[in-house]
Design a protein around this motif. Structure first.
Motif, mmCIF file in Angstrom:
data_model
loop_
_atom_site.group_PDB
_atom_site.id
_atom_site.type_symbol
_atom_site.label_atom_id
_atom_site.label_comp_id
_atom_site.label_asym_id
_atom_site.label_seq_id
_atom_site.Cartn_x
_atom_site.Cartn_y
_atom_site.Cartn_z
ATOM 1 N N GLY A 11 0.843 -1.188 0.000
ATOM 2 C CA GLY A 11 0.000 0.000 0.000
ATOM 3 C C GLY A 11 0.880 1.240 0.000
ATOM 4 N N ASP A 12 0.544 2.218 0.805
ATOM 5 C CA ASP A 12 1.330 3.444 0.860
ATOM 6 C C ASP A 12 2.703 3.207 1.465
ATOM 7 N N CYS A 13 3.654 4.035 1.050
ATOM 8 C CA CYS A 13 5.005 3.995 1.603
ATOM 9 C C CYS A 13 4.958 4.331 3.090
ATOM 10 N N PRO A 14 5.681 3.555 3.930
ATOM 11 C CA PRO A 14 5.707 3.878 5.368
ATOM 12 C C PRO A 14 6.209 5.297 5.594
ATOM 13 N N PRO A 15 5.677 6.011 6.594
ATOM 14 C CA PRO A 15 6.170 7.367 6.902
ATOM 15 C C PRO A 15 7.662 7.364 7.169
#
Length: 271
Positions: free
Chosen positions: A174-178
């Motif tokens: 999914g989204d790139c980790p912060p």
């Protein structure tokens, strides 16, 4: 077999043979990062006879690198040599038949397409997810196979990605980790053997793809934990069809355009 004689031990593997070796010798690999993974990957691919390798990294050798980055020694660290220059010098001694390029730049949205254009595969040897998501974008856009690999502490992960055929990194995570969650080897630590295991799997997947045996790559995410001696594999064969990935399906390349990159944490290869 003339020049192929040096590869006779892998040519004799019944599922490989001379034809596969010739395809390997005509192939090219882009290795992003010249840390521990990049050292191991480039060593294995050069010795296996991949025809052309481009090694990209802007960092210099430090003494804390030497325990796991096998192409470097104390002299490289004390003189603060560029990693790619030190690596290529030693790789050329191992196989003069391979064309090896050193590019001492930091990868980013502005140069990644030109750096990997024309190469048959991308090898992830980075230490942060922003660069990996950038590699994923360019690989999917240009339809270049790539092999994700990461290691931290005593653990590592590997996954081969064939754009259009297998799940991509965005499908998986999914989204790139912060940025604050994206721990690095400097903060958490790393054992050299872990990088060796992860890079060996990456190199083997690359050899299969480059030699014409892409159908033999693992359709799984491989996770290794060398501290407890565990290997796990997650079957990802149906993942691409079960999620609507904005990269795979909608071709939204937010990392490649630069809009998804954090201004406080620029992309940086190396482990």
């Amino acid at each position: 077999m003339s020049d192929l004689t040096r590869y006779i031990r892998q040519i004799r593997f019944s599922l490989f043979g001379e034809a596969s070796q010739r395809r390997l010798s005509e192939s090219s690999a882009f290795v992003c990062g010249c840390g521990a993974l990049g050292n191991f990957i480039s060593t294995l691919l050069v010795r296996a006879g991949v025809g052309k390798i481009r090694l990209v990294d802007a960092d210099v050798v430090e003494l804390a690198n030497v325990h796991r980055q096998i192409l470097f020694d104390e002299a490289d660290a004390f003189s603060r040599r560029l990693k790619v220059e030190a690596a290529v010098e030693k790789l050329r001694r191992a196989n003069s038949l391979v064309t090896i390029e050193s590019v001492p730049v930091r990868v980013g949205p502005e140069n990644i397409e030109s750096l990997c254009h024309g190469f048959d595969i991308i090898l992830d040897a980075t230490d942060n997810y922003e660069t990996r998501f950038l590699l994923n974008d360019v690989a999917v856009k240009l339809e270049i196979p790539w092999v994700f690999g990461g290691c931290l502490g005593a653990e590592g992960q590997v996954m081969a990605i064939l754009p259009g055929r297998t799940p991509c990194l965005h499908c998986l995570l999914g989204d790139c980790p912060p940025s604050g969650v994206d721990f690095t080897c400097e903060a958490v630590g790393i054992f050299g053997p872990v990088a060796g295991v992860v890079a060996s799997i990456q190199a083997m997947e690359a050899i299969k793809i480059l030699s014409g045996h892409a159908d033999c790559i693992s359709p799984r995410l491989t996770v290794v934990d060398l501290w407890y001696g565990e290997i796990r594999q997650l079957d990802l064969s149906g993942l691409r069809d079960s999620v609507r990935c904005p990269v795979c399906h909608d071709r939204q390349f937010r990392f490649l355009t630069g809009e998804a990159l954090s201004p406080t944490c620029p992309a940086k290869p190396g482990s």
